[in-house]
Design an enzyme around this catalytic site. Structure first.
Site, PDB file in Angstrom:
ATOM      1  N   ARG A  50      -4.174   6.498   1.091  1.00  0.00           N
ATOM      2  CA  ARG A  50      -4.704   7.642   1.844  1.00  0.00           C
ATOM      3  C   ARG A  50      -3.718   8.324   2.780  1.00  0.00           C
ATOM      4  O   ARG A  50      -3.964   9.445   3.215  1.00  0.00           O
ATOM      5  CB  ARG A  50      -5.943   7.212   2.631  1.00  0.00           C
ATOM      6  CG  ARG A  50      -7.176   7.091   1.764  1.00  0.00           C
ATOM      7  CD  ARG A  50      -8.263   6.344   2.460  1.00  0.00           C
ATOM      8  NE  ARG A  50      -7.791   4.996   2.758  1.00  0.00           N
ATOM      9  CZ  ARG A  50      -8.474   4.094   3.458  1.00  0.00           C
ATOM     10  NH1 ARG A  50      -9.633   4.396   3.946  1.00  0.00           N
ATOM     11  NH2 ARG A  50      -7.970   2.893   3.667  1.00  0.00           N
ATOM     12  N   ASP A  62      -7.276  -2.495  -7.321  1.00  0.00           N
ATOM     13  CA  ASP A  62      -7.739  -3.170  -6.107  1.00  0.00           C
ATOM     14  C   ASP A  62      -8.011  -4.640  -6.400  1.00  0.00           C
ATOM     15  O   ASP A  62      -8.265  -5.015  -7.543  1.00  0.00           O
ATOM     16  CB  ASP A  62      -9.011  -2.512  -5.555  1.00  0.00           C
ATOM     17  CG  ASP A  62      -9.222  -2.895  -4.106  1.00  0.00           C
ATOM     18  OD1 ASP A  62      -8.557  -2.329  -3.234  1.00  0.00           O
ATOM     19  OD2 ASP A  62     -10.036  -3.816  -3.840  1.00  0.00           O
ATOM     20  N   TYR A 116     -14.887 -12.121   0.746  1.00  0.00           N
ATOM     21  CA  TYR A 116     -15.666 -10.884   0.558  1.00  0.00           C
ATOM     22  C   TYR A 116     -17.051 -11.179  -0.016  1.00  0.00           C
ATOM     23  O   TYR A 116     -18.041 -10.548   0.350  1.00  0.00           O
ATOM     24  CB  TYR A 116     -14.913  -9.894  -0.344  1.00  0.00           C
ATOM     25  CG  TYR A 116     -13.827  -9.154   0.406  1.00  0.00           C
ATOM     26  CD1 TYR A 116     -14.148  -8.186   1.359  1.00  0.00           C
ATOM     27  CD2 TYR A 116     -12.484  -9.430   0.193  1.00  0.00           C
ATOM     28  CE1 TYR A 116     -13.166  -7.513   2.065  1.00  0.00           C
ATOM     29  CE2 TYR A 116     -11.484  -8.765   0.893  1.00  0.00           C
ATOM     30  CZ  TYR A 116     -11.836  -7.804   1.825  1.00  0.00           C
ATOM     31  OH  TYR A 116     -10.875  -7.155   2.536  1.00  0.00           O
ATOM     32  N   ARG A 162      -8.265  11.659  -4.861  1.00  0.00           N
ATOM     33  CA  ARG A 162      -9.441  10.891  -4.419  1.00  0.00           C
ATOM     34  C   ARG A 162     -10.659  11.783  -4.222  1.00  0.00           C
ATOM     35  O   ARG A 162     -11.796  11.360  -4.489  1.00  0.00           O
ATOM     36  CB  ARG A 162      -9.081  10.159  -3.118  1.00  0.00           C
ATOM     37  CG  ARG A 162     -10.167   9.303  -2.515  1.00  0.00           C
ATOM     38  CD  ARG A 162     -10.444   8.079  -3.361  1.00  0.00           C
ATOM     39  NE  ARG A 162     -11.474   7.225  -2.773  1.00  0.00           N
ATOM     40  CZ  ARG A 162     -12.774   7.368  -3.010  1.00  0.00           C
ATOM     41  NH1 ARG A 162     -13.215   8.331  -3.803  1.00  0.00           N
ATOM     42  NH2 ARG A 162     -13.646   6.537  -2.455  1.00  0.00           N
ATOM     43  N   ARG A 204       0.828  -1.212   0.000  1.00  0.00           N
ATOM     44  CA  ARG A 204       0.000   0.000   0.000  1.00  0.00           C
ATOM     45  C   ARG A 204       0.863   1.263   0.000  1.00  0.00           C
ATOM     46  O   ARG A 204       0.612   2.205   0.775  1.00  0.00           O
ATOM     47  CB  ARG A 204      -0.958   0.011   1.188  1.00  0.00           C
ATOM     48  CG  ARG A 204      -1.882  -1.192   1.269  1.00  0.00           C
ATOM     49  CD  ARG A 204      -2.946  -1.139   0.171  1.00  0.00           C
ATOM     50  NE  ARG A 204      -4.019  -2.083   0.404  1.00  0.00           N
ATOM     51  CZ  ARG A 204      -5.218  -1.738   0.892  1.00  0.00           C
ATOM     52  NH1 ARG A 204      -5.487  -0.503   1.188  1.00  0.00           N
ATOM     53  NH2 ARG A 204      -6.129  -2.652   1.058  1.00  0.00           N
TER      54      ARG A 204
HETATM   55  O1  CP3 Z   1       0.064   1.013  -3.584  1.00  0.00           O
HETATM   56  C1  CP3 Z   1      -0.838   0.200  -3.392  1.00  0.00           C
HETATM   57  O2  CP3 Z   1      -0.643  -0.903  -2.852  1.00  0.00           O
HETATM   58  C2  CP3 Z   1      -2.215   0.578  -3.806  1.00  0.00           C
HETATM   59  C3  CP3 Z   1      -2.975  -0.418  -4.582  1.00  0.00           C
HETATM   60  C4  CP3 Z   1      -3.864  -1.324  -3.745  1.00  0.00           C
HETATM   61  C5  CP3 Z   1      -5.108  -0.935  -3.174  1.00  0.00           C
HETATM   62  N1  CP3 Z   1      -5.685  -2.056  -2.610  1.00  0.00           N
HETATM   63  C6  CP3 Z   1      -5.677   0.424  -3.207  1.00  0.00           C
HETATM   64  C7  CP3 Z   1      -6.834   0.793  -2.340  1.00  0.00           C
HETATM   65  C8  CP3 Z   1      -3.664  -2.675  -3.456  1.00  0.00           C
HETATM   66  C9  CP3 Z   1      -2.458  -3.544  -3.788  1.00  0.00           C
HETATM   67  C10 CP3 Z   1      -4.820  -3.119  -2.758  1.00  0.00           C
HETATM   68  C11 CP3 Z   1      -5.004  -4.524  -2.333  1.00  0.00           C
HETATM   69  C12 CP3 Z   1      -6.136  -4.882  -1.476  1.00  0.00           C
HETATM   70  N2  CP3 Z   1      -7.419  -4.403  -1.506  1.00  0.00           N
HETATM   71  C13 CP3 Z   1      -6.092  -5.915  -0.493  1.00  0.00           C
HETATM   72  C14 CP3 Z   1      -4.890  -6.804  -0.219  1.00  0.00           C
HETATM   73  C15 CP3 Z   1      -3.860  -6.159   0.650  1.00  0.00           C
HETATM   74  C16 CP3 Z   1      -4.230  -6.048   2.096  1.00  0.00           C
HETATM   75  O3  CP3 Z   1      -4.219  -4.909   2.590  1.00  0.00           O
HETATM   76  O4  CP3 Z   1      -4.493  -7.090   2.727  1.00  0.00           O
HETATM   77  C17 CP3 Z   1      -7.364  -5.984   0.115  1.00  0.00           C
HETATM   78  C18 CP3 Z   1      -7.781  -6.909   1.224  1.00  0.00           C
HETATM   79  C19 CP3 Z   1      -8.211  -5.031  -0.552  1.00  0.00           C
HETATM   80  C20 CP3 Z   1      -9.653  -4.784  -0.304  1.00  0.00           C
HETATM   81  C21 CP3 Z   1      -9.938  -3.381   0.047  1.00  0.00           C
HETATM   82  N3  CP3 Z   1      -9.874  -2.331  -0.850  1.00  0.00           N
HETATM   83  C22 CP3 Z   1     -10.292  -2.840   1.313  1.00  0.00           C
HETATM   84  C23 CP3 Z   1     -10.455  -3.647   2.595  1.00  0.00           C
HETATM   85  C24 CP3 Z   1     -10.456  -1.454   1.152  1.00  0.00           C
HETATM   86  C25 CP3 Z   1     -10.946  -0.467   2.203  1.00  0.00           C
HETATM   87  C26 CP3 Z   1      -9.970   0.404   2.782  1.00  0.00           C
HETATM   88  C27 CP3 Z   1      -8.520   0.018   2.877  1.00  0.00           C
HETATM   89  O5  CP3 Z   1      -7.679   0.782   2.412  1.00  0.00           O
HETATM   90  O6  CP3 Z   1      -8.201  -1.059   3.440  1.00  0.00           O
HETATM   91  C28 CP3 Z   1     -10.146  -1.145  -0.204  1.00  0.00           C
HETATM   92  C29 CP3 Z   1     -10.147   0.180  -0.854  1.00  0.00           C
HETATM   93  C30 CP3 Z   1      -8.811   0.726  -1.305  1.00  0.00           C
HETATM   94  N4  CP3 Z   1      -7.954   0.036  -2.099  1.00  0.00           N
HETATM   95  C31 CP3 Z   1      -8.257   1.989  -1.006  1.00  0.00           C
HETATM   96  C32 CP3 Z   1      -7.021   2.040  -1.653  1.00  0.00           C
HETATM   97  C33 CP3 Z   1      -6.054   3.183  -1.654  1.00  0.00           C
HETATM   98  C34 CP3 Z   1      -8.923   3.100  -0.180  1.00  0.00           C
HETATM   99  C35 CP3 Z   1     -10.176   3.518  -0.816  1.00  0.00           C
HETATM  100  C36 CP3 Z   1     -10.467   4.998  -0.806  1.00  0.00           C
HETATM  101  O7  CP3 Z   1      -9.568   5.834  -1.021  1.00  0.00           O
HETATM  102  O8  CP3 Z   1     -11.641   5.311  -0.603  1.00  0.00           O
END
Ligand code: CP3
Length: 339
Positions: free
Chosen positions: A32, A78, A152, A41, A28
């Site tokens: 944010r 994502d 999920y 965003r 990540r």
């Molecule tokens: O640099 C990076 O790694 C960004 C790319 C990325 C995102 N999600 C962006 C994102 C990656 C590689 C992911 C993977 C992801 N998504 C996982 C596996 C990694 C882990 O943390 O276990 C999982 C379980 C998800 C599912 C997911 N997507 C969740 C639970 C959420 C909610 C909030 C959070 O950040 O955990 C998201 C949304 C999401 N994906 C955001 C970002 C930057 C935030 C959304 C927003 O800005 O509103």
């Protein structure tokens, strides 16, 4: 297309990094915690609307690369793109995370379709190609593990009570395996296409693998192995499994690269003929500047002679982390790397 002239990350994944250099990227690394991310965003009410624009994904991928000395890029997207393309409606709600309009818990079996899946996911491939044309470091493509995507689909949001899914899978074996198989097929197409469009390696996020424990092979690793065996042999494939101790499974998979979560003991894995990344607890970024610098020094000294080590975290950077602290660690490691 720019040249891939900074290969040290791929060399470490292939266990051939002979340089006294510790490659690094962070789970990540875009997101944010960065004010630059929050500014982009805020222009979108919906997360999917944002990531369906390849130029925006490219910009968000580049944000941490422009700011910090990193050795790999990860496509901004994502893991939930795949269930969305299979027909599920998903919204991301602030402080709650992803929310599906339908779930197995509420609606019973879901009406999933793999028809036209590659066309529906084309926006990710366009982003991949665009990012690739802008960087000279390796690009990581990714997908969720079939089990994590199923989790999920089951809860319709991030899971809380793990007993519910463990009970369900015991009593609905046919439907569960059929659905895992369907997600696996979609994920194979998804990762193959990312590779075709420029991903140099791929990571599979099994973020909810830890729910399974004794049933890990049957419901998760089996399908991850199918994905790995369907991909080109020369493309490193990294597994991140949160909450699982992976050591007992190393001889049940042809995977050679692992991103360890913070609960694992990294040194137990270093001499196993595999590549290792990860393991640092992101809580370190809440500590003093001195402690952060000391950790970079310690990691460099300890691992610079390993040909199979990548510095990374055991879980993602959270929104409460100060980007300056992240920068402090990375700049210190880069200085040591150029000694
Ligand atoms: O640099 C990076 O790694 C960004 C790319 C990325 C995102 N999600 C962006 C994102 C990656 C590689 C992911 C993977 C992801 N998504 C996982 C596996 C990694 C882990 O943390 O276990 C999982 C379980 C998800 C599912 C997911 N997507 C969740 C639970 C959420 C909610 C909030 C959070 O950040 O955990 C998201 C949304 C999401 N994906 C955001 C970002 C930057 C935030 C959304 C927003 O800005 O509103």
């Amino acid at each position: 297309m720019k040249n891939l002239d900074h290969r040290v990350y791929l060399d470490a994944l292939n266990q051939i990094n002979e340089k006294p250099y510790v490659p690094v990227w962070f789970l990540r690394q875009a997101g944010r915690y960065m004010p630059e991310y929050r500014a982009v965003r805020s222009k979108f009410s919906d997360f999917f609307e944002m990531i369906k624009q390849p130029e925006v994904c490219c910009e968000l991928t580049m944000q941490p690369l422009d700011k910090f000395p990193l050795d790999a890029a990860i496509t901004f997207s994502d893991i939930l793109t795949v269930p969305e393309a299979m027909g599920l409606e998903i919204k991301f709600i602030e402080k709650r995370g992803p929310v599906f309009s339908k779930s197995i818990i509420k609606n019973g079996s879901l009406n999933l379709s793999n028809d036209g899946i590659n066309e529906k996911l084309n926006y990710v491939y366009q982003a991949t190609a665009l990012i690739k044309s802008n960087i000279n470091i390796p690009l990581i493509g990714f997908a969720g593990s079939p089990w994590t995507i199923f989790t999920y689909m089951f809860y319709g949001e991030s899971p809380k009570d793990f007993n519910q899914i463990n009970e369900y899978i015991k009593n609905n074996l046919d439907y569960v395996h059929q659905t895992l198989e369907q997600i696996t097929n979609a994920s194979v197409q998804y990762l193959k296409s990312q590779i075709k469009h420029g991903a140099d390696c791929v990571q599979i996020f099994d973020s909810w693998g830890g729910i399974l424990q004794d049933n890990y092979q049957e419901f998760s690793l089996q399908y991850i192995n199918k994905i790995k065996e369907s991909l080109p042999k020369d493309i490193p494939c990294i597994l991140y499994s949160r909450g699982m101790t992976l050591k007992p499974y190393l001889n049940q998979t042809s995977l050679k690269c692992f991103n360890l979560d913070s609960g694992e003991k990294l040194d137990d894995y270093l001499n196993q003929n595999i590549a290792i990344q990860g393991n640092i607890d992101p809580q370190i970024f809440h500590k003093s500047e001195n402690k952060i610098k000391n950790l970079a020094d310690e990691i460099y000294t300890k691992y610079k002679s390993n040909n199979n080590y990548v510095c990374n975290l055991g879980s993602g950077i959270t929104p409460d982390i100060d980007p300056n602290k992240v920068g402090l660690f990375l700049k210190r490691l880069r200085l040591l790397n150029s000694e």
